[in-house]
Design a protein around this motif. Structure first.
Motif, PDB file in Angstrom:
ATOM      1  N   CYS A   1       1.308  -1.510  70.028  1.00 19.25           N
ATOM      2  CA  CYS A   1       2.413  -2.456  70.105  1.00 19.25           C
ATOM      3  C   CYS A   1       3.738  -1.757  69.854  1.00 19.25           C
ATOM      4  O   CYS A   1       4.803  -2.334  70.053  1.00 19.25           O
ATOM      5  CB  CYS A   1       2.228  -3.574  69.079  1.00 19.25           C
ATOM      6  N   ALA A   2       3.691  -0.501  69.376  1.00 20.11           N
ATOM      7  CA  ALA A   2       4.867   0.363  69.247  1.00 20.11           C
ATOM      8  C   ALA A   2       5.823  -0.058  68.137  1.00 20.11           C
ATOM      9  O   ALA A   2       6.926   0.458  68.040  1.00 20.11           O
ATOM     10  CB  ALA A   2       5.621   0.466  70.573  1.00 20.11           C
ATOM     11  N   LEU A   3       5.409  -0.994  67.282  1.00 25.19           N
ATOM     12  CA  LEU A   3       6.297  -1.402  66.195  1.00 25.19           C
ATOM     13  C   LEU A   3       6.506  -0.264  65.186  1.00 25.19           C
ATOM     14  O   LEU A   3       7.571  -0.149  64.593  1.00 25.19           O
ATOM     15  CB  LEU A   3       5.746  -2.647  65.487  1.00 25.19           C
ATOM     16  N   CYS A   4       5.499   0.612  65.042  1.00 21.61           N
ATOM     17  CA  CYS A   4       5.642   1.756  64.139  1.00 21.61           C
ATOM     18  C   CYS A   4       6.696   2.728  64.679  1.00 21.61           C
ATOM     19  O   CYS A   4       7.365   3.427  63.914  1.00 21.61           O
ATOM     20  CB  CYS A   4       4.299   2.444  63.916  1.00 21.61           C
ATOM     21  N   ILE A   5       6.862   2.763  66.016  1.00 22.64           N
ATOM     22  CA  ILE A   5       7.896   3.623  66.598  1.00 22.64           C
ATOM     23  C   ILE A   5       9.269   3.125  66.140  1.00 22.64           C
ATOM     24  O   ILE A   5      10.122   3.900  65.682  1.00 22.64           O
ATOM     25  CB  ILE A   5       7.811   3.604  68.146  1.00 22.64           C
ATOM     26  N   ASP A   6       9.459   1.785  66.238  1.00 22.37           N
ATOM     27  CA  ASP A   6      10.719   1.186  65.785  1.00 22.37           C
ATOM     28  C   ASP A   6      10.980   1.506  64.318  1.00 22.37           C
ATOM     29  O   ASP A   6      12.076   1.918  63.933  1.00 22.37           O
ATOM     30  CB  ASP A   6      10.657  -0.338  65.963  1.00 22.37           C
ATOM     31  N   ALA A   7       9.939   1.288  63.500  1.00 24.45           N
ATOM     32  CA  ALA A   7      10.099   1.495  62.051  1.00 24.45           C
ATOM     33  C   ALA A   7      10.466   2.942  61.754  1.00 24.45           C
ATOM     34  O   ALA A   7      11.381   3.230  60.964  1.00 24.45           O
ATOM     35  CB  ALA A   7       8.810   1.106  61.341  1.00 24.45           C
ATOM     36  N   CYS A   8       9.799   3.903  62.405  1.00 23.91           N
ATOM     37  CA  CYS A   8      10.011   5.319  62.112  1.00 23.91           C
ATOM     38  C   CYS A   8      11.372   5.769  62.630  1.00 23.91           C
ATOM     39  O   CYS A   8      12.087   6.518  61.958  1.00 23.91           O
ATOM     40  CB  CYS A   8       8.895   6.154  62.712  1.00 23.91           C
ATOM     41  N   ASN A   9      11.750   5.282  63.837  1.00 23.20           N
ATOM     42  CA  ASN A   9      13.054   5.656  64.373  1.00 23.20           C
ATOM     43  C   ASN A   9      14.169   5.225  63.434  1.00 23.20           C
ATOM     44  O   ASN A   9      15.153   5.948  63.226  1.00 23.20           O
ATOM     45  CB  ASN A   9      13.262   5.006  65.748  1.00 23.20           C
ATOM     46  N   ASP A  10      14.004   4.028  62.849  1.00 20.88           N
ATOM     47  CA  ASP A  10      14.962   3.505  61.888  1.00 20.88           C
ATOM     48  C   ASP A  10      15.126   4.477  60.722  1.00 20.88           C
ATOM     49  O   ASP A  10      16.238   4.791  60.297  1.00 20.88           O
ATOM     50  CB  ASP A  10      14.402   2.169  61.369  1.00 20.88           C
ATOM     51  N   VAL A  11      13.992   4.971  60.231  1.00 18.50           N
ATOM     52  CA  VAL A  11      14.000   5.896  59.100  1.00 18.50           C
ATOM     53  C   VAL A  11      14.639   7.230  59.503  1.00 18.50           C
ATOM     54  O   VAL A  11      15.467   7.788  58.781  1.00 18.50           O
ATOM     55  CB  VAL A  11      12.559   6.106  58.582  1.00 18.50           C
ATOM     56  N   MET A  12      14.272   7.733  60.697  1.00 27.42           N
ATOM     57  CA  MET A  12      14.801   9.012  61.158  1.00 27.42           C
ATOM     58  C   MET A  12      16.329   8.953  61.255  1.00 27.42           C
ATOM     59  O   MET A  12      17.033   9.905  60.944  1.00 27.42           O
ATOM     60  CB  MET A  12      14.199   9.367  62.534  1.00 27.42           C
ATOM     61  N   ASP A  13      16.843   7.761  61.742  1.00 24.85           N
ATOM     62  CA  ASP A  13      18.303   7.592  61.819  1.00 24.85           C
ATOM     63  C   ASP A  13      18.924   7.722  60.436  1.00 24.85           C
ATOM     64  O   ASP A  13      19.962   8.367  60.252  1.00 24.85           O
ATOM     65  CB  ASP A  13      18.636   6.211  62.399  1.00 24.85           C
TER      66      ASP A  13
END
Lengths: 486, 290
Positions: free
Chosen positions: A299-311
């Motif tokens: 569902c790619a929600l972990c991608i959203d969460a991790c990108n947020d952190v990387m930013d």
């Protein structure tokens, strides 16, 4: 310490409670809200799919008098299936088979290209679970608030929240089942009947059953449906290859993971700061850093969460991203995504898909509005008449698929001196005209008789010809004419 | 022993303690929902015992709360079916047979009912396709011993042929040899003549000529001067391609010598009028109806 008179025995209870749990309790997952591109995409897909589901039965489609004007309708009582310009009789159910084959191959193709994109975005289980979690978040708050609420003792406020949440879920369930039944009857009529309690019992019971399944699957069982009940996660192993795009944690870049304080160096360590945000947002309750798993619906929600952190920590995005199995070993954070979409496997799926679609399109465009079935009597095989001639009996079924009453003439050819007549008419009467009402089948008994010497063998071919007297359309079926042993 | 069985490190699940060639089996716990499903079925079964007939007793059984019984349910279905047929059956009895054929609704009902009644009552002799057998006429063809109109067929079915009913159709084929009406030689001659009527090959021309005289004297009274049969007596047409008992010489000689008297029962006391009418219309529809 211990009294020396008492011996301390090194023993454990054989049937210790924690060791005899035969039945595992479900561990509740409280996913945290994710923010980002994929979350937005999922909202959009949810809106589109729900809109399609709810609006479709209300679309009108003019088919002329005497036929329903609903664009998509499974008319069980009259045994017809309507889909916009397509109208299918029960004996044409192979169109549905074709549709299912197209659906299956499309699923294979999408899975080969993008992994379980169907599961992650458009499967009804995912869409409704997402909707139910949205309601849960609205009523009880996000993950932390819900975890606190779960632990809190029962108070009036907690009870109120629980009742409100389950109440809304059940309403969604009723609306889901309520929309489903509109596919099986004229939607505006049924809508009125449902509220005036004039609808058929089956309509109410269908709504009740679908309310129950929606509530149980979307509200209570959720990820268990995907993991335990659905066969697809187990099939994905055969569909997904090294070059399939899936949600991937780049272990080469992320490891070794560990907490990181601002200002510390990124030398000799991975980019994963072990913040567990990817775990907190996961609706399936897994850790994507363990690699592609059966439970992952991508569902790619972990991608959203991790990108947020990387930013936040000023590192390039994409520690978790859509990538291939091969791509996860590249430690370069700024690498370009390389995917070979054109591969033997995807070419093969596309070709099969195109072939089936072409066959379907061809048969649909060439669908005959007049069909003829001639069934020869088998008991008796033939009858000898008093003048020595041989008579065979046939049941002729004429399918008039138009929406007008049509007149058809039946004739037969094939044997010298052959006579044909319809039951009741008698051999003298040669006006073999059958009137078939619109959108229906008429069955008539036809007799053919031929002089015994016109048969040169035990079985001869004869053609039964039906002509539409209004349009001149001709339908021919070759059948056999049987006589005594020669 | 400190633990019952070893725990698997990776899954954290206990093993069954069984080991084959180094392969161990996980004792994976069942999911809770599975357990609940089992409990639900147990509860369901208890409810079922209470509501439905369930336990056999010595001379009866527990009837259950709603008093369901499959026998009563069958009776219900049958009486519902009978009620559904009532209008059509009434129309069958009150309408003239020849008029039913132009009333599609009643006619189609009659044909379907006739087909199933035929299978139950008539197929034993006439065959499932009404194709007949030696001694039992084929009802599909265009030769009728007693007439092929609906009214004739109706009467035949109703009262039978040589049956024990007072109104039965009567007609005898005498036993010309056994009753000493003809000499064997004469029987041979008349058999040759009968064969000649339907243009059979390889006949003895002199015997045919002799047989013609015998026929005129002994047979023509029933079968007619031209041997085309008389329906009044149920005497078959001897000139056509259809044979009731068989058309080879041996059978014909036997028919003349021993006579024939097959029986068709009278159905008037066994079937109701609606069913007899259904059968009539069905038989009439098979292709030979007049």
């Amino acid at each position: 310490m211990a009294d020396s008179a008492v011996e301390n025995i090194d023993v454990q209870p054989v049937n210790k409670k924690e060791n005899r749990a035969l039945f595992e309790k479900r561990k509740k997952i409280q996913p945290k809200k994710a923010r980002g591109d994929f979350r937005r995409l999922k909202w959009i897909i949810m809106a589109v799919t729900l809109a399609i589901y709810y609006i479709t039965p209300w679309i009108r489609w003019d088919r002329g008098e005497g036929a329903p004007d609903q664009a998509v309708l499974v008319d069980l009582a009259r045994e017809r299936f309507y889909f916009f310009f397509i109208e299918i009789w029960p004996q044409e159910v192979y169109y549905i088979t074709g549709l299912l084959i197209i659906g299956a191959i499309s699923l294979f193709l999408v899975t080969a290209l993008f992994g379980r994109a169907w599961c992650g975005y458009s499967c009804p289980q995912t869409v409704w679970t997402d909707l139910f979690i949205f309601v849960e978040r609205l009523v009880e708050g996000d993950r932390n608030a819900r975890l606190r609420l779960d632990k809190a003792p029962m108070t009036a406020s907690k009870l109120g929240k629980r009742v409100l949440k389950h109440g809304i879920w059940i309403v969604i369930g009723v609306l889901t089942g309520g929309a489903w039944v509109f596919y099986f009857a004229d939607a505006p009529t049924l809508f009125r009947d449902l509220f005036t309690f004039n609808a058929a019992l089956i309509a109410y019971s269908s709504i009740a059953v679908l309310t129950a399944t929606t509530y149980v699957f979307g509200g209570l069982m959720r990820e268990q449906v995907c993991t335990y009940m659905c066969p697809w996660p187990r099939i994905q192993g055969a569909m997904v290859g090294d070059e399939t795009l899936t949600v991937t944690y780049h272990g080469a870049r992320g490891e070794p993971r560990g907490p990181h304080k601002k200002g510390e160096t990124w030398e000799n360590r991975g980019h994963c700061i072990d913040c567990n945000q990817c775990v907190a947002v996961c609706p399936m309750g897994i850790d994507i850093r363990d690699g592609l798993q059966m439970e992952c619906i991508t569902c790619a929600l972990c991608i959203d969460a991790c990108n947020d952190v990387m930013d936040k920590i000023d590192l390039p995005r994409g520690l978790i991203s859509y990538d291939t199995y091969a791509g996860q070993f590249d430690a370069n954070p700024n690498k370009k995504l390389k995917v070979r979409f054109v591969r033997p496997r995807t070419i093969a799926y596309s070709l099969i898909l195109a072939l089936v679609a072409a066959i379907m399109l061809f048969t649909l465009l060439n669908r005959s509005i007049l069909e003829l079935n001639v069934i020869r009597d088998r008991n008796p095989l033939f009858v000898t008449l008093s003048d020595g001639s041989i008579r065979n009996g046939y049941t002729v079924k004429i399918l008039n698929k138009t929406h007008d009453t049509r007149r058809y003439r039946i004739t037969a050819e094939g044997l010298k001196g052959m006579q044909s007549w319809l039951q009741l008419d008698g051999p003298q009467d040669h006006d073999l005209v059958v009137i078939v009402p619109e959108d229906s089948v008429s069955s008539v008994k036809m007799f053919l008789s031929a002089p015994a010497d016109s048969l040169s063998s035990k079985t001869e071919d004869v053609d039964v010809i039906v002509t539409d007297l209004d349009t001149g359309q001709v339908e021919v079926q070759t059948t056999s004419f049987k006589g005594p042993d020669k | 022993m400190t633990e019952k069985f070893e725990k698997d490190e990776i899954s954290g699940t206990q093993t069954t303690g069984h080991e084959w060639d180094g392969i161990k089996e996980l004792d994976t716990p069942m999911p809770r929902w599975w357990l609940w499903t089992m409990y639900a079925t147990i509860i369901w079964s208890i409810g079922y015992w209470i509501v439905m007939p369930a336990w056999p007793l010595v001379s009866s059984y527990t009837a259950g709360m709603i008093g369901y019984s499959s026998r009563a349910s069958l009776e219900n279905v049958m009486s519902e079916a009978a009620a559904a047929h009532a209008t059509d059956r009434a129309a069958l009895v009150t309408t003239e047979l020849s008029e039913i054929q132009s009333d599609q609704q009643t006619y189609q009902y009659a044909l379907r009912g006739g087909k199933s009644a035929f299978a139950v009552n008539c197929s034993q002799c006439h065959g499932s396709g009404a194709q007949g057998a030696p001694g039992f006429p084929n009802l599909n063809d265009d030769e009728w011993l007693w007439g092929g109109s609906v009214d004739s067929i109706y009467e035949t079915i109703k009262y039978g042929i040589r049956s024990d009913h007072d109104d039965t159709r009567l007609g005898d084929m005498p036993a010309f040899l056994d009753d000493e009406l003809l000499e064997p030689a004469q029987i041979n001659d008349v058999a040759e003549y009968v064969l000649s009527l339907s243009q059979q090959p390889d006949l003895d021309a002199e015997a045919v000529t002799r047989g013609k005289e015998v026929f005129a004297a002994e047979c023509a009274s029933c079968h007619g001067e031209n041997a085309k049969g008389l329906r009044e007596f149920g005497a078959p047409n001897l000139t056509d391609a259809i044979w009731f008992y068989g058309g080879d010489k041996e059978t014909i000689v036997r028919t003349i010598s021993k006579g024939r008297a097959n029986v068709m029962p009278a159905w008037v006391d066994r079937l109701d009028d609606a069913t007899i009418r259904q059968l009539t219309l069905y038989v009439h529809s098979l292709g030979g109806g007049e």
